[in-house]
Every structure is written in structure tokens, then in C-alpha cells.
Design an enzyme around this catalytic site. Structure first.
Site, PDB file in Angstrom:
ATOM      1  N   CYS A  50       0.838  -1.195   0.000  1.00 57.34           N
ATOM      2  CA  CYS A  50       0.000   0.000   0.000  1.00 57.34           C
ATOM      3  C   CYS A  50       0.874   1.246   0.000  1.00 57.34           C
ATOM      4  O   CYS A  50       1.902   1.304   0.662  1.00 57.34           O
ATOM      5  CB  CYS A  50      -0.987  -0.005   1.166  1.00 57.34           C
ATOM      6  N   GLU A  51       0.437   2.202  -0.800  1.00 55.29           N
ATOM      7  CA  GLU A  51       1.266   3.396  -0.955  1.00 55.29           C
ATOM      8  C   GLU A  51       1.159   4.340   0.235  1.00 55.29           C
ATOM      9  O   GLU A  51       1.932   5.271   0.356  1.00 55.29           O
ATOM     10  CB  GLU A  51       0.906   4.126  -2.255  1.00 55.29           C
ATOM     11  N   HIS A  52       0.202   4.102   1.113  1.00 55.33           N
ATOM     12  CA  HIS A  52       0.047   4.994   2.259  1.00 55.33           C
ATOM     13  C   HIS A  52       0.967   4.613   3.416  1.00 55.33           C
ATOM     14  O   HIS A  52       1.431   5.474   4.140  1.00 55.33           O
ATOM     15  CB  HIS A  52      -1.410   4.997   2.739  1.00 55.33           C
ATOM     16  N   HIS A  53       1.198   3.323   3.591  1.00 56.30           N
ATOM     17  CA  HIS A  53       1.998   2.871   4.731  1.00 56.30           C
ATOM     18  C   HIS A  53       3.215   2.049   4.316  1.00 56.30           C
ATOM     19  O   HIS A  53       4.015   1.672   5.164  1.00 56.30           O
ATOM     20  CB  HIS A  53       1.124   2.035   5.674  1.00 56.30           C
ATOM     21  N   GLN A  59      -5.503  -0.743  -3.740  1.00 57.97           N
ATOM     22  CA  GLN A  59      -6.158  -1.884  -4.385  1.00 57.97           C
ATOM     23  C   GLN A  59      -7.119  -1.447  -5.497  1.00 57.97           C
ATOM     24  O   GLN A  59      -7.247  -2.112  -6.521  1.00 57.97           O
ATOM     25  CB  GLN A  59      -6.890  -2.699  -3.313  1.00 57.97           C
ATOM     26  N   HIS A 115      -5.086  -6.353   4.066  1.00 63.14           N
ATOM     27  CA  HIS A 115      -4.140  -5.241   4.132  1.00 63.14           C
ATOM     28  C   HIS A 115      -3.454  -5.231   5.488  1.00 63.14           C
ATOM     29  O   HIS A 115      -4.102  -5.102   6.525  1.00 63.14           O
ATOM     30  CB  HIS A 115      -4.875  -3.922   3.902  1.00 63.14           C
ATOM     31  N   CYS A 174      -1.743  -2.969   6.732  1.00 60.83           N
ATOM     32  CA  CYS A 174      -1.894  -1.687   7.429  1.00 60.83           C
ATOM     33  C   CYS A 174      -3.186  -1.661   8.243  1.00 60.83           C
ATOM     34  O   CYS A 174      -3.315  -0.887   9.186  1.00 60.83           O
ATOM     35  CB  CYS A 174      -1.811  -0.508   6.461  1.00 60.83           C
TER      36      CYS A 174
HETATM   37 ZN   LIG Z   1      -2.138   1.269   4.031  1.00 55.69          ZN
END
Ligand SMILES: [Zn+2]
Length: 210
Positions: free
Chosen positions: A99-102, A140, A168, A170
Site C-alpha cells: 500500500c502506498e500509504h503505509h 487496491q 491489508h 496496514c
Molecule cells: Zn495502508
């Protein structure tokens, strides 16, 4: 050279980068990690951590090698004229992404179908298209659309269906700590926008024929 060869490659098309770490990039990424280790309270000089920056850099390079793969070219390399026009379904394709956020993993399965319109594609190429887009920093939802669009634009079939279900990390390891929740995303084109065709696809991917 690495020993990371998860695909029994009959050909190297699009995957050359897997076997060759970019040593400049590895060095660059690894160079930042002693600082990061110190920042989390670790001692980057202790034995177990000495080679960690390099290992992390190599792992990151592998986990994001999709940036170097041209998925459309991959498909084009194995397109054949054929007048088969029934639904082709490839289900339970393993997905590993980040995931690009975490920058934490999300993983699960993709189920993909298309209805040929003059051309079919070598079946092994479908999982590779999934990998080309999954091995990047992703969400996703975008992963699902990118796979759909790549197949639609390259193969020009009568329709494409993509369903992805992933866990996920995260969500499981931090934040809401929901260990068992699964996120499902889907994207359809053409004939799959029709209820009957889409239902047939969904029935096929949920049935256990094997
Ligand atoms: Zn994430």
C-alpha cells in the site's frame, strides 16, 4: 545476481530486472537505513543489523520491480488470432503488493476474465500483468483498474472482468487492527457490464470446480 526467481521463467520477457539488482539504487536506498534504524531506537552496528540496510534495499527493489515491466508489451508478446469467443477465466491468481500509504503489504487473490474478440492471449501472461501492476506502491482500487485497462486496451476483447480480494497489513497490524477483514474490489468493461454475463463470471469464480 540474486536467488530471487519466483517464476519458472520459460522466457525473460519483461522480467530481466528481477535477476539484476541495480547496485546504485541498492546503495542509495541502503544508505538511508542506518539513520532510520537509529531513529527507531536501534543500533545499526550490532551484528544482526549490519547487513539489514542492504537486505531491505534489495527487498524494496524486488517488491517494486513492476515499475520496470511494460505490461502491455508483455500481453502483445503472446497474442494469437483465434475465433474462440467464450469467456476465459483465470482465477485465484496470487497478488502481493504494497500500500502506498503505509508501505505495508497487502495480498490476496485476483480473478480475471475476458471474452475474446479475435485474439486470445497466452494464459501465463495474465498473472504477469497482475504482477506488473502489483509490484509497485499501490492502492487496491487503482491496481484493479490498471489491470482491467491494460487488458482492455491491448487485447481489445468484448469485455474484461477483474475481481481482487486482499488483506491489508496496514489494517491488520496497526490502525483498526482488524486481522481478518478482506477488501474486495472489482472492475468491468464491455459485456461484463451486462448482468447475465457478470453473474456467470461471479458464479465461476466462487464455484469450486477443482
Ligand atoms: Zn495502508
Amino acid at each position: 545476481m540474486s536467488n530471487l526467481t519466483p517464476f519458472d521463467d520459460e522466457e525473460q520477457n519483461g522480467y530481466i530486472k528481477i535477476d539484476q539488482y541495480n547496485s546504485k539504487q541498492v546503495e542509495h536506498i541502503a544508505g538511508h537505513y542506518p539513520d532510520i534504524l537509529r531513529a527507531i531506537g536501534e543500533d545499526p552496528t550490532r551484528e544482526g543489523l549490519i547487513k539489514t540496510p542492504e537486505r531491505v534495499a534489495k527487498a524494496l527493489q524486488y517488491l517494486t520491480h513492476g515499475y520496470d515491466v511494460n505490461a502491455a508489451e508483455l500481453l502483445r508478446s503472446a497474442m494469437f488470432e483465434e475465433d474462440y469467443s467464450q469467456m476465459v477465466v483465470v482465477k485465484d491468481i496470487e497478488v502481493y503488493s504494497m500500500c502506498e500509504h503505509h508501505m505495508l503489504p497487502f495480498f490476496g487473490k485476483a480473478h480475471i476474465a475476458y471474452i475474446p474478440n479475435g485474439h486470445i492471449v497466452g494464459l501465463s501472461k495474465i498473472p504477469r500483468v497482475v504482477d506488473a501492476f502489483a509490484r509497485r506502491l499501490q492502492v487496491q482500487e487503482r491496481l484493479t483498474n490498471e489491470i482491467r485497462d491494460c487488458i482492455q486496451e491491448t487485447l481489445k476483447p468484448a469485455g474484461v472482468a477483474v475481481v481482487i480480494e486482499c488483506k491489508h497489513m496496514c489494517m491488520a497490524m496497526r490502525g483498526v487492527q482488524k486481522q481478518n477483514s478482506v477488501t474486495t474490489t472489482s472492475a468491468f468493461t464491455g459485456a461484463f457490464q451486462n448482468d447475465v454475463t457478470r453473474s456467470e463470471f461471479l458464479r465461476l469464480i466462487t464455484a469450486s470446480l477443482h
